[in-house]
Design a protein around this motif. Structure first.
Motif, PDB file in Angstrom:
ATOM      1  N   LYS A  36       0.860  -1.191   0.000  1.00 39.53           N
ATOM      2  CA  LYS A  36       0.000   0.000   0.000  1.00 39.53           C
ATOM      3  C   LYS A  36       0.893   1.237   0.000  1.00 39.53           C
ATOM      4  CE  LYS A  36      -3.883   1.690   2.808  1.00 39.53           C
ATOM      5  NZ  LYS A  36      -4.590   1.524   4.085  1.00 39.53           N
ATOM      6  N   ALA A  37       1.172   1.796  -1.170  1.00 40.76           N
ATOM      7  CA  ALA A  37       1.945   3.041  -1.307  1.00 40.76           C
ATOM      8  C   ALA A  37       3.170   3.109  -0.381  1.00 40.76           C
ATOM      9  CB  ALA A  37       1.027   4.238  -1.055  1.00 40.76           C
ATOM     10  N   GLY A  38       4.170   2.273  -0.667  1.00 41.60           N
ATOM     11  CA  GLY A  38       5.403   2.303   0.140  1.00 41.60           C
ATOM     12  C   GLY A  38       5.237   1.681   1.512  1.00 41.60           C
TER      13      GLY A  38
END
Ligand SMILES: Cc1cc2nc3c(=O)[nH]c(=O)nc-3n(C[C@H](O)[C@H](O)[C@H](O)COP(=O)(O)OP(=O)(O)OC[C@H]3O[C@@H](n4cnc5c(N)ncnc54)[C@H](O)[C@@H]3O)c2cc1C
Length: 289
Positions: free
Chosen positions: A62-64
């Motif tokens: 999830k996003a980094g």
């Protein structure tokens, strides 16, 4: 056990589960795998809300960061290829030490954390990874540091909320990073007398850039040992540096004596396990001791 239960509900979403929790305030209890809640029982409980069909079973990037849904079982975590590749696999390694296969097939991550047991092994690995908890409550969702969530859950402050997921930033990776998870139990199936998660990164000269140390079963909730971490930064992690960090940990832990072990034993074993965990982390990071 629950002798007076009138309803067993299976909400299909977190919103529905929250509505049920609100409607039967004080009489309702969330149940996920049931491995803690069924053993503990509850006199005033009339309604059980099973959240295992509320869409909280997932492990995803999830996003980094990485998100693990609250009803993901410990067996699913143990077998996750994604989690196995991160931070030396300490999250699956911690999951693999929880009880037996049958327990892990039922037990969920959310139950492990919401129960706020001092000996929650998943909390130890996740604290070392700077994890956060996402909770849903009547006014909406919010994210808070895992340590804060554990302290609140232990004090009964989140009884009207549902733990939705745990997230943690993608851990530092590379050949100069190393991680370890260590657990001491009376037998392989027992809960921890002490558990430790550690991680380090070494710079090109072999000095510690950062260190992380988390412990379980030696304080009211799982804890980070920040002062011991700081003792290592900038140093070549030789035996004396590790011994100093381990001694600092033994100084700050607050274990209790119970049927499983004395406080003195837990304190001594904290130092032993921290030294062992740092040793494994440093070796994995290519350092020598
Ligand atoms: C024989 C045995 C061995 C065990 N060994 C270990 C071990 O080695 N290490 C270890 O850490 N644990 C161990 N446990 C404890 C337990 O199995 C774990 O803590 C497990 O992860 C709990 O998850 P669960 O889904 O079964 O929780 P449940 O029993 O369903 O719930 C536990 C508590 O959390 C609440 N809850 C559950 N999910 C949520 C949520 N999403 N939001 C809000 N509240 C929630 C419930 O209301 C309840 O109060 C053991 C238990 C047994 C019976």
């Amino acid at each position: 056990m629950f002798d007076q239960v009138e309803a067993f509900c299976r909400p299909a979403s977190v919103a529905e589960a929250l509505r049920m929790l609100q409607r039967d305030k004080g009489r309702a209890r969330i149940v996920a795998g049931g491995t803690d809640v069924v053993v503990a029982g509850g006199d005033g409980v009339r309604v059980l809300i099973d959240i295992t069909r509320a869409g909280l079973n997932y492990i995803r990037p999830k996003a980094g960061a990485v998100a693990i849904g609250a009803t993901t079982t410990l067996s699913e975590i143990e077998e996750s290829a994604l989690l196995g590749k991160l931070a030396g696999g300490i999250i699956p390694r911690a999951a693999a030490t929880c009880g037996s296969t049958t327990i892990r097939n039922m037990a969920t991550l959310g139950g492990n954390l919401a129960n706020a047991s001092p000996a929650a092994d998943m909390a130890v690995a996740l604290l070392a990874l700077d994890a956060s908890a996402v909770i849903a409550e009547a006014r909406g969702r919010r994210k808070l540091p895992l340590a804060e969530y554990l302290a609140g859950a232990s004090a009964g402050r989140f009884s009207a909320s549902i733990l939705v997921e745990v997230t943690f930033p993608a851990p530092p990776a590379g050949k100069r990073c190393g991680w370890s998870f260590q657990k001491l139990g009376r037998t392989a199936l027992d809960i921890s007398l002490v558990s430790v998660a550690a991680g380090v990164e070494l710079d090109t000269k072999g000095r510690v850039k950062w260190a992380r140390i988390a412990l379980g079963a030696v304080a009211p909730t799982a804890m980070r040992a920040e002062a011991a971490e700081q003792l290592l930064v900038g140093r070549t992690p030789a035996v004396d540096a590790i011994a100093e960090a381990a001694a600092e940990v033994a100084r700050v832990v607050r274990p209790i004596s119970d049927v499983r072990a004395s406080a003195e034993y837990r304190r001594e074993m904290s130092a032993v396990l921290v030294a062992r965990a740092l040793g494994e982390s440093i070796a994995a990071a290519g350092g020598s001791r």
